[in-house]
Scaffold this motif. Sequence first.
Motif, PDB file in Angstrom:
ATOM      1  N   THR A 115       0.836  -1.205   0.000  1.00  0.00           N
ATOM      2  CA  THR A 115       0.000   0.000   0.000  1.00  0.00           C
ATOM      3  C   THR A 115       0.871   1.255   0.000  1.00  0.00           C
ATOM      4  OG1 THR A 115      -1.675  -1.214   1.243  1.00  0.00           O
ATOM      5  CG2 THR A 115      -1.874   1.184   1.189  1.00  0.00           C
ATOM      6  N   CYS A 116       1.848   1.304   0.873  1.00  0.00           N
ATOM      7  CA  CYS A 116       2.739   2.469   0.940  1.00  0.00           C
ATOM      8  C   CYS A 116       3.552   2.612  -0.340  1.00  0.00           C
ATOM      9  CB  CYS A 116       3.662   2.371   2.155  1.00  0.00           C
ATOM     10  SG  CYS A 116       2.816   2.480   3.734  1.00  0.00           S
ATOM     11  N   ALA A 117       4.016   1.513  -0.887  1.00  0.00           N
ATOM     12  CA  ALA A 117       4.791   1.568  -2.121  1.00  0.00           C
ATOM     13  C   ALA A 117       3.929   2.044  -3.272  1.00  0.00           C
ATOM     14  CB  ALA A 117       5.369   0.189  -2.431  1.00  0.00           C
ATOM     15  N   HIS A 118       2.667   1.646  -3.293  1.00  0.00           N
ATOM     16  CA  HIS A 118       1.748   2.065  -4.355  1.00  0.00           C
ATOM     17  C   HIS A 118       1.437   3.549  -4.243  1.00  0.00           C
ATOM     18  CE1 HIS A 118      -1.207   2.057  -7.425  1.00  0.00           C
ATOM     19  NE2 HIS A 118      -2.261   2.105  -6.621  1.00  0.00           N
ATOM     20  N   LEU A 119       1.277   4.062  -3.019  1.00  0.00           N
ATOM     21  CA  LEU A 119       1.011   5.485  -2.818  1.00  0.00           C
ATOM     22  C   LEU A 119       2.193   6.333  -3.290  1.00  0.00           C
ATOM     23  CD1 LEU A 119      -0.725   5.477   0.673  1.00  0.00           C
ATOM     24  CD2 LEU A 119      -1.785   5.799  -1.564  1.00  0.00           C
ATOM     25  N   LEU A 120       3.409   5.898  -3.024  1.00  0.00           N
ATOM     26  CA  LEU A 120       4.583   6.631  -3.493  1.00  0.00           C
ATOM     27  C   LEU A 120       4.689   6.597  -5.012  1.00  0.00           C
ATOM     28  CD1 LEU A 120       7.341   5.616  -0.933  1.00  0.00           C
ATOM     29  CD2 LEU A 120       6.243   7.834  -1.181  1.00  0.00           C
TER      30      LEU A 120
END
Length: 124
Positions: A115-120
Amino acid sequence: MSRIRAAYFDPDGARYGIPTYWWRGAPPGYATRRQLTAAGLRPAGQPIAAQILWRGVGGTRAAYLYRVDLARPKRTATPAQRRAIAAALLARRTCPTCRQVRDYYIPRSLGECLTCAHLLEAAA
């Protein structure tokens, strides 16, 4: 005895240095590491007692055999070791960015949860 079996039959160890048998040709009383593990045993520091040779992909393959009568029961982890393993596995599932515990191990290639990697990725 077939030619292939005869090539790998050396019960005295004269040709290969240790007793050698063909695939599924070892006498009773010998087992591989996997067979010992399945039986709840471990080699316990004993030397390799024999080997099995067979033709496989890439050439001659070998499986080493240990004596079952010299094998010892597998050791179990102490409660402290189990707690340490559980803590390490929990750390692998905790995202360093959002601090949430995920149902999967955090990919080392990303360094954070999906999720965090996708947001970045979406912000870039």
